[in-house]
Design a protein around this motif. Structure first.
Motif, mmCIF file in Angstrom:
data_model
loop_
_atom_site.group_PDB
_atom_site.id
_atom_site.type_symbol
_atom_site.label_atom_id
_atom_site.label_comp_id
_atom_site.label_asym_id
_atom_site.label_seq_id
_atom_site.Cartn_x
_atom_site.Cartn_y
_atom_site.Cartn_z
ATOM 1 N N SER A 97 0.756 -0.773 -0.543
ATOM 2 C CA SER A 97 0.215 -0.356 -0.084
ATOM 3 C C SER A 97 0.648 1.590 -0.096
ATOM 4 O O SER A 97 2.131 0.800 -0.176
ATOM 5 N N MET A 98 0.103 2.436 0.121
ATOM 6 C CA MET A 98 1.208 3.605 0.212
ATOM 7 C C MET A 98 1.173 3.490 2.177
ATOM 8 O O MET A 98 1.347 2.976 2.944
ATOM 9 N N GLU A 99 2.748 4.126 1.695
ATOM 10 C CA GLU A 99 3.478 4.435 3.212
ATOM 11 C C GLU A 99 2.389 4.676 3.962
ATOM 12 O O GLU A 99 1.476 5.789 3.750
ATOM 13 N N GLY A 100 2.523 4.007 4.975
ATOM 14 C CA GLY A 100 1.561 3.906 6.330
ATOM 15 C C GLY A 100 0.447 4.108 6.392
ATOM 16 O O GLY A 100 -0.438 3.969 7.514
ATOM 17 N N CYS A 101 -0.166 3.023 5.424
ATOM 18 C CA CYS A 101 -1.425 2.387 5.387
ATOM 19 C C CYS A 101 -1.906 1.429 5.950
ATOM 20 O O CYS A 101 -3.236 0.610 5.948
ATOM 21 N N ALA A 102 -0.914 0.138 5.913
ATOM 22 C CA ALA A 102 -0.805 -1.434 6.183
ATOM 23 C C ALA A 102 -2.038 -1.380 7.062
ATOM 24 O O ALA A 102 -2.858 -2.139 7.313
ATOM 25 N N LYS A 103 -1.521 -0.607 8.605
ATOM 26 C CA LYS A 103 -2.529 -1.255 9.449
ATOM 27 C C LYS A 103 -4.170 -0.802 9.590
ATOM 28 O O LYS A 103 -4.812 -1.619 9.594
ATOM 29 N N SER A 104 -4.105 0.293 8.635
ATOM 30 C CA SER A 104 -5.297 1.689 8.628
ATOM 31 C C SER A 104 -6.349 -0.152 7.713
ATOM 32 O O SER A 104 -7.298 0.302 8.309
ATOM 33 N N ILE A 105 -5.810 -0.072 6.399
ATOM 34 C CA ILE A 105 -6.628 -1.307 5.936
ATOM 35 C C ILE A 105 -7.144 -2.826 6.805
ATOM 36 O O ILE A 105 -8.199 -3.133 5.753
ATOM 37 N N VAL A 106 -6.082 -3.470 7.494
ATOM 38 C CA VAL A 106 -6.279 -4.698 7.823
ATOM 39 C C VAL A 106 -7.014 -4.193 8.792
ATOM 40 O O VAL A 106 -7.679 -5.039 8.524
#
Length: 428
Positions: A356-365
């Motif tokens: 993902s865009m940097e800094g977004c993976a935790k939010s997506i999950v």
């Protein structure tokens, strides 16, 4: 499609309102889907049910050498099992030790033995001030869990399209005697699906470690797990390359039938040099009188030979291929051109790696979980669960049904869009 980065604040706010509405609709569906692990589906497990019929109460349970497989004995595996897994591992049977169902268990034992008793007479790692492992990232979370469990310091090695960054590997291995190993999934890597190039494998074989007890942990978990008959990756055989390079003892090679037959009831093995195998057998003579020979015999009589395994894996591919293509096609259709994510289209293995865009993976999950779809935790593909860019997400398409997979993928791309918009709005 217009890239999200090129949108004005007003456009992003309007898009966010639209995505928020869609997300609330998705939450209202009350989904309960789990894509957190690379588990074979029930349909895949059904492919091996015939294995339950090859042995019964009237079957001759002696192997080709006359060993009664019901009894004690045969420490390192029955002859035909060593031949079968030797073929699959591309090594001769005399370089194989057969274990129980889990190659992860074999890797854990190998690290544990090195900690308590050293490697081929070297100082046990537990007596050293510092022990380090190199970890290609993104990588397999369970590898990292083993080294973390033993208190081994892990060093991130970036993955490239041809395998780990070998300049970095060579520098660290040759200069630091505390570096004792490196984790590798060399074919259809977990999670990216990358296969190491010929040159990468040869550079591994030519390593000049500062530590005499350095070993390459070569986890060839997906050696026969192709998605396509006519478009497959090729991996050259590491043990032979190490012998040619005058480094026969530098590698442990692991594989199993876990995602070929039954994950909970497969057969695993280690392939290594005669010196390494002699060292391993010292532990095995204390640890066990022999692994499950009846199960070894069951596998041999079901698959018969490597051709039998390949034919069986074509059936797996027929189930897996549409699932992979469905996810990848949806990613391309919904996210292509938006510049909010990238992914690799693998030719085999069990995973799709999404950045993902940097800094977004935790939010997506987290958003996926709140709407009923559980993914592998963000950060899991990095040591200590710390993805420095918070961007990598591992997608496991194998277990859900096609309908469930479609629902989960639709939700995933929605959450990617929503998290990306929120991230971009922070800077507007």
């Amino acid at each position: 499609m217009k890239a999200y980065r090129d949108m004005s604040k007003e456009e992003l706010l309007a898009l966010k309102a639209e995505l928020d509405a869609k997300y609330r609709e998705a939450q209202a569906k009350d989904l309960h889907l789990d894509m957190s692990r690379g588990k074979p589906s029930a349909e895949q497990l059904d492919l091996s049910m015939g294995m339950m019929d090859v042995l019964n109460s009237s079957t001759d349970l002696k192997d080709s050498e006359g060993v009664d497989c019901r009894n004690y004995g045969v420490l390192d595996g029955v002859k035909e099992a060593k031949e079968l897994l030797g073929e699959m591992s591309e090594v001769s049977p005399d370089k194989i030790i057969i274990y129980g169902n889990s190659s992860l268990n074999v890797m854990f034992d190998t690290v544990a033995r090195s900690m308590t008793h050293g490697v081929m007479g070297s100082t046990p790692w537990c007596k050293l001030d510092k022990v380090k492992f190199l970890c290609p990232v993104p990588g397999y979370d369970r590898h990292f869990a083993i080294t973390e469990y033993f208190g081994i310091e892990m060093i991130n090695i970036p993955m490239t399209p041809t395998g780990p960054d070998m300049d970095m590997v060579e520098e660290l291995v040759s200069s630091d005697p505390a570096v004792k190993g490196i984790w590798c999934v060399p074919k259809y890597s977990n999670p990216q699906g990358i296969t190491y190039s010929d040159e990468t494998v040869r550079r591994f074989a030519r390593l000049k470690p500062a530590a005499e007890d350095f070993r390459i942990y070569w986890d060839n978990a997906y050696c026969v797990h192709h998605l396509y008959d006519d478009d497959q990756d090729f991996l050259i055989e590491i043990l032979g390359e190490c012998e040619k390079a005058g480094n026969p003892d530098i590698v442990y090679k692991f594989c199993s039938t876990s995602k070929i037959s039954f994950p909970g009831s497969g057969v695993a093995c280690i392939a290594a040099s005669p010196n390494n195998l002699k060292d391993i057998r010292r532990q095995l003579t204390i640890q066990t009188i022999g692994h499950d020979k009846v199960n070894q015999l069951r596998h041999v009589r079901f698959f018969k030979n490597l051709d039998g395994i390949h034919e069986h894996m074509r059936k797996h591919a027929a189930i897996m291929r549409p699932k992979f293509e469905a996810v990848l096609d949806t990613l391309e259709k919904e996210l292509g051109g938006l510049e909010i994510g990238s992914w690799i289209r693998p030719k085999g293995g069990y995973f799709i790696s999404f950045d993902s865009m940097e800094g977004c993976a935790k939010s997506i999950v987290a958003k996926c979980k709140d709407a009923g779809v559980v993914l592998t935790g963000a950060g899991a593909t990095y040591p200590y669960g710390k993805d420095p860019k918070d961007s990598n997400i591992r997608i496991a398409p194998s277990y859900p049904t096609k309908e469930e997979l479609a629902q989960a993928t639709d939700l995933f791309v929605l959450c990617v869009k929503l998290a990306s918009v929120e991230k971009l709005l922070e800077t507007k």
